[in-house]
Design a protein around this motif. Structure first.
Motif, PDB file in Angstrom:
ATOM      1  N   SER A   1    -128.683 -53.160  60.981  1.00  0.00           N
ATOM      2  CA  SER A   1    -128.996 -53.832  62.239  1.00  0.00           C
ATOM      3  C   SER A   1    -127.799 -54.033  63.156  1.00  0.00           C
ATOM      4  O   SER A   1    -127.960 -54.279  64.347  1.00  0.00           O
ATOM      5  CB  SER A   1    -129.653 -55.189  61.969  1.00  0.00           C
TER       6      SER A   1
ATOM      7  N   ARG B   1    -121.601 -50.972  59.771  1.00  0.00           N
ATOM      8  CA  ARG B   1    -122.610 -50.129  59.136  1.00  0.00           C
ATOM      9  C   ARG B   1    -122.901 -50.586  57.715  1.00  0.00           C
ATOM     10  O   ARG B   1    -122.164 -51.375  57.133  1.00  0.00           O
ATOM     11  CB  ARG B   1    -122.140 -48.670  59.134  1.00  0.00           C
TER      12      ARG B   1
ATOM     13  N   LYS C   1    -126.045 -49.796  70.207  1.00  0.00           N
ATOM     14  CA  LYS C   1    -126.226 -48.404  69.793  1.00  0.00           C
ATOM     15  C   LYS C   1    -127.047 -47.635  70.825  1.00  0.00           C
ATOM     16  O   LYS C   1    -128.137 -48.071  71.224  1.00  0.00           O
ATOM     17  CB  LYS C   1    -126.916 -48.345  68.426  1.00  0.00           C
TER      18      LYS C   1
ATOM     19  N   HIS D   1    -127.958 -52.826  66.882  1.00  0.00           N
ATOM     20  CA  HIS D   1    -128.874 -51.682  66.806  1.00  0.00           C
ATOM     21  C   HIS D   1    -130.279 -52.224  67.090  1.00  0.00           C
ATOM     22  O   HIS D   1    -131.025 -52.562  66.180  1.00  0.00           O
ATOM     23  CB  HIS D   1    -128.802 -51.051  65.415  1.00  0.00           C
TER      24      HIS D   1
END
Length: 224
Positions: free
Chosen positions: A42, A48, A120, A147
């Protein structure tokens, strides 16, 4: 002058101060800092899956817009783990999504477009189709993942205080600043060296205090 006694006293003082420094420094490290591993996507691309994040333990009232925080919300995220998201709004802010079209879409905070270079693919709202307009209550935070296509964040809990979380839920703020850790680690290392030096002084002091008695015995043997 009893040099053995002086060395012994100095050694005990160094030993006590050194141990205190080690315990205090390690305690401060544990109290003020922590690490956590990212268990989802997320916050990509900023953090990551599998990344380790370093955070400073802070009061939720200290965080500001743009900070990445770790918080606990077991009613929303079962399992008891900490959740990593970004602060978009603090108490009193009005968050509106979204203004503009396509790649020019932006969230607005208090009427001003929010630049989010960390998002993102530049997608500020992901798959959430509806607009939202949230006034953040005092003492609460509006949080989103970086994200937006893959983040179950404040957008999905609109019925609970507009999706916001209480500042008391915050456990830490992600930081790249390691100066505090370096200083505390240095203090711990200094304390360890002082402890070892104190131990050496104590042993040396005891040895010196024994030697005069042994010497006297050899010079003046008993005739009784």
């Amino acid at each position: 002058m009893d040099t053995g006694r002086g060395t012994l006293v100095t050694g005990w003082v160094m030993l006590a101060v050194g141990l205190l420094s080690v315990v205090a420094s390690l305690g401060a490290l544990r109290l003020n800092y922590g690490t956590a591993d990212v268990r989802g996507g997320s916050m990509a691309p900023t953090y990551r899956l599998g990344d380790d994040v370093f955070y400073a333990r802070v009061d939720g009232g200290e965080v500001r817009r743009g900070d990445v925080v770790l918080f606990s919300a077991p009613d929303r995220y079962p399992g008891g783990g900490l959740v990593v998201q970004r602060v978009i709004g603090v108490g009193g802010d009005r968050i509106v999504c979204c203004e503009g079209e396509g790649s020019s879409r932006r969230l607005t905070v208090n009427g001003r477009a929010l630049e989010e270079p960390y998002v993102k693919d530049g997608d500020v709202n992901g798959l959430v189709p509806q607009r939202y307009d949230v006034r953040v209550p005092q003492g609460r935070l509006f949080l989103l993942g970086d994200h937006r296509l893959n983040s179950r964040d404040s957008r999905f809990f609109a019925d609970d205080h507009g999706g916001t979380v209480p500042v008391e839920a915050v456990r830490g703020r992600v930081t790249e600043d390691r100066l505090g850790v370096v200083l505390l680690a240095g203090a711990a290392l200094f304390g360890l060296l002082l402890t070892l030096a104190g131990l050496i002084c104590v042993l040396a002091g005891r040895t010196r205090r024994r030697r005069p008695a042994e010497f006297d015995t050899k010079l003046w043997p008993s005739h009784f």
